[in-house]
Design a protein around this motif. Structure first.
Motif, PDB file in Angstrom:
ATOM      1  N   LEU A  90       0.831  -1.196   0.000  1.00 34.68           N
ATOM      2  CA  LEU A  90       0.000   0.000   0.000  1.00 34.68           C
ATOM      3  C   LEU A  90       0.870   1.252   0.000  1.00 34.68           C
ATOM      4  O   LEU A  90       1.920   1.280   0.647  1.00 34.68           O
ATOM      5  CB  LEU A  90      -0.916   0.012   1.229  1.00 34.68           C
ATOM      6  CG  LEU A  90      -1.917  -1.152   1.337  1.00 34.68           C
ATOM      7  CD1 LEU A  90      -2.742  -1.020   2.618  1.00 34.68           C
ATOM      8  CD2 LEU A  90      -2.835  -1.195   0.123  1.00 34.68           C
ATOM      9  N   PRO A  91       0.433   2.298  -0.683  1.00 38.77           N
ATOM     10  CA  PRO A  91       1.186   3.559  -0.669  1.00 38.77           C
ATOM     11  C   PRO A  91       0.967   4.284   0.661  1.00 38.77           C
ATOM     12  O   PRO A  91       0.262   3.797   1.543  1.00 38.77           O
ATOM     13  CB  PRO A  91       0.557   4.335  -1.829  1.00 38.77           C
ATOM     14  CG  PRO A  91      -0.853   3.838  -1.871  1.00 38.77           C
ATOM     15  CD  PRO A  91      -0.789   2.375  -1.507  1.00 38.77           C
ATOM     16  N   LEU A  92       1.559   5.455   0.795  1.00 35.91           N
ATOM     17  CA  LEU A  92       1.346   6.283   1.975  1.00 35.91           C
ATOM     18  C   LEU A  92      -0.143   6.594   2.106  1.00 35.91           C
ATOM     19  O   LEU A  92      -0.759   7.153   1.206  1.00 35.91           O
ATOM     20  CB  LEU A  92       2.142   7.587   1.857  1.00 35.91           C
ATOM     21  CG  LEU A  92       2.008   8.567   3.035  1.00 35.91           C
ATOM     22  CD1 LEU A  92       2.663   7.993   4.285  1.00 35.91           C
ATOM     23  CD2 LEU A  92       2.631   9.914   2.674  1.00 35.91           C
ATOM     24  N   MET A  93      -0.721   6.179   3.224  1.00 41.02           N
ATOM     25  CA  MET A  93      -2.147   6.365   3.470  1.00 41.02           C
ATOM     26  C   MET A  93      -2.344   6.750   4.933  1.00 41.02           C
ATOM     27  O   MET A  93      -1.477   6.525   5.774  1.00 41.02           O
ATOM     28  CB  MET A  93      -2.926   5.064   3.190  1.00 41.02           C
ATOM     29  CG  MET A  93      -2.846   4.565   1.758  1.00 41.02           C
ATOM     30  SD  MET A  93      -3.473   2.855   1.583  1.00 41.02           S
ATOM     31  CE  MET A  93      -5.180   3.058   2.064  1.00 41.02           C
ATOM     32  N   SER A  94      -3.500   7.304   5.229  1.00 41.83           N
ATOM     33  CA  SER A  94      -3.833   7.537   6.633  1.00 41.83           C
ATOM     34  C   SER A  94      -3.962   6.189   7.334  1.00 41.83           C
ATOM     35  O   SER A  94      -4.284   5.172   6.707  1.00 41.83           O
ATOM     36  CB  SER A  94      -5.150   8.312   6.754  1.00 41.83           C
ATOM     37  OG  SER A  94      -6.242   7.499   6.345  1.00 41.83           O
ATOM     38  N   LYS A  95      -3.709   6.170   8.623  1.00 41.85           N
ATOM     39  CA  LYS A  95      -3.854   4.929   9.365  1.00 41.85           C
ATOM     40  C   LYS A  95      -5.305   4.450   9.359  1.00 41.85           C
ATOM     41  O   LYS A  95      -5.568   3.244   9.399  1.00 41.85           O
ATOM     42  CB  LYS A  95      -3.321   5.109  10.794  1.00 41.85           C
ATOM     43  CG  LYS A  95      -1.800   5.167  10.825  1.00 41.85           C
ATOM     44  CD  LYS A  95      -1.213   5.228  12.224  1.00 41.85           C
ATOM     45  CE  LYS A  95       0.314   5.137  12.144  1.00 41.85           C
ATOM     46  NZ  LYS A  95       0.977   5.276  13.445  1.00 41.85           N
ATOM     47  N   LYS A  96      -6.222   5.380   9.288  1.00 41.63           N
ATOM     48  CA  LYS A  96      -7.631   5.017   9.200  1.00 41.63           C
ATOM     49  C   LYS A  96      -7.905   4.227   7.921  1.00 41.63           C
ATOM     50  O   LYS A  96      -8.539   3.165   7.951  1.00 41.63           O
ATOM     51  CB  LYS A  96      -8.498   6.279   9.232  1.00 41.63           C
ATOM     52  CG  LYS A  96      -9.984   6.014   9.059  1.00 41.63           C
ATOM     53  CD  LYS A  96     -10.759   7.323   9.033  1.00 41.63           C
ATOM     54  CE  LYS A  96     -12.237   7.077   8.757  1.00 41.63           C
ATOM     55  NZ  LYS A  96     -13.004   8.355   8.696  1.00 41.63           N
TER      56      LYS A  96
END
Length: 413
Positions: A386-392
């Motif tokens: 997964l790319p940089l994403m919010s933890k949510k």
């Protein structure tokens, strides 16, 4: 957020009534449809014509002045509103609301409505602090009435203290946030519930291994990822239990929480529900070592050096992996190099169904951040990076994947 929202603005008789004009204007500019009810004393501070011009609707002041013979005005307005805002809310209207009095158009409408109510109190500092007013505010809060705290500063009476009505700009922002949260809740309730009926345990935060009563060994885990996982599981319909060590943020509301300290405490809390659980997500950072001996009293300095003998703590994830039968086990691995090598080794060694790994040296992926960059592995290797994403969002992806695996849905379905 306010486009098309029906807001009934109640204006009671305090000097802050002059702010109602700006408030009405800003609400209509934000897209809301505003209707106004004024008390008789409010008309001494600001005219009906002003608020009629700003709202583009007749202003109501008299219960018996029925502007439309086809409806009873106070009942019609009570049913019409998506939200009732009383600004300013004087001690008088607060007292009437608290005790169910209805002797004018505004108080009668408030007694007839089932719409949510928001109050913006405004009064002299001593009036605001009076036990009767504080009791009434507390009583209304217990009934679900929302409060917009007054500000502190120079009051019209010359006193300095708490009692100034919040500024119109801030009130509009709070109303937007309220409707935004309603929309978010609606989306969460309307999305599919693939984990409905499933029991999920999420461990979060850092464990603490005591050296003595005031010193301990721990790590930098904030608990953000674990809490995000728990919220995602709940939104997907699961019955969620968080078992948390030390965390740097407050736990989510509405999810059952057990606080623990040591790694052994955490293991015991998990194993107590092991037979009933469907999914265990080990997002906690458990200390790898603990002091061999824990001092009963605070250790005193005795020299320039201290030798502390450490022993390995129980490996919770590996122990659960050995014991699992039908349980779906998700582990986490925070690495600084050779992520895939160490992740696959950990997954196979600890018999996880999924292993979520991240390189904590990457920007946005370390402890305490609101974002993450993870790769998810199973026994066949990399499932997805997964790319940089919010933890949510990361948590939602992980729990959706777990739900699909439990349901036997292929990854490419």
């Amino acid at each position: 957020m306010l486009t098309g929202k029906k807001i009934l603005l109640g204006v009671s008789g305090g000097i802050a009534a002059f702010k109602a004009a700006s408030l009405c204007s800003k609400l209509t500019q934000a897209g809301a449809e505003v209707r106004v009810i004024m008390t008789e004393s409010a008309t001494r501070f600001i005219t009906e014509l002003t608020l009629q011009s700003l709202s583009k609707h007749p202003v109501y002041t008299d219960t018996f002045d029925e502007k439309d013979p086809s409806v009873i005005a106070h009942i019609d307005l009570a049913d019409w509103a998506d939200l009732i805002l009383i600004a300013p809310a004087t001690a008088n209207i607060i007292g009437k609301m608290a005790h169910g009095l209805a002797d004018d158009m505004l108080s009668t409408t408030l007694l007839a409505t089932e719409a949510p109510i928001m109050l913006a109190p405004a009064m002299n500092v001593h009036m605001y602090q009076h036990p009767a007013v504080l009791h009434n505010l507390e009583l209304l809060s217990s009934r679900g009435v929302m409060m917009i705290e007054p500000g502190s500063g120079l009051l019209a009476c010359g006193y300095v203290g708490k009692g100034r009505m919040e500024e119109p700009e801030s009130i509009v922002q709070l109303i937007e946030q309220y409707f935004g949260q309603l929309e978010q809740n609606y989306r969460a309730e309307s999305q599919p519930k693939p984990l409905l009926g499933r029991k999920v345990i999420v461990t979060a935060g850092a464990t603490v291994e005591r050296i003595d009563p005031v010193r301990y060994i721990t790590n930098d885990s904030s608990g953000k990822m674990g809490f995000a996982i728990a919220m995602a599981a709940q939104q997907l319909g699961a019955d969620v239990h968080i078992i948390a060590g030390s965390t740097q943020i407050d736990p989510p509301d509405g999810i059952f929480l057990t606080r623990v300290e040591s790694g052994m405490d955490m293991y015991n809390a998990v194993i107590a529900e092991w037979d009933q659980v469907d999914i265990v997500v080990k997002a906690a950072a458990v200390a790898d070592y603990r002091p061999k001996e824990q001092a009963v009293r605070k250790m005193k300095k005795t020299g320039d050096a201290l030798t502390l003998e450490l022993v390995k703590t129980l490996d919770i994830l590996e122990t659960l992996g050995q014991q699992k039968t039908r349980q779906f086990l998700i582990g986490f691995a925070a690495e600084t190099n050779d992520v895939e090598k160490y992740a696959m080794g950990k997954l196979l060694r600890k018999n996880c169904d999924l292993l979520v790994a991240n390189d904590v040296t990457l920007e946005g992926a370390g402890f305490g951040t609101d974002t993450n960059v993870v790769s998810i592995y199973d026994h066949n290797g990399l499932v997805v990076g997964l790319p940089l994403m919010s933890k949510k969002d990361t948590a939602t992806y992980i729990m959706n994947l777990a739900a699909e695996r439990l349901a036997g849905v292929p990854d490419n379905a």
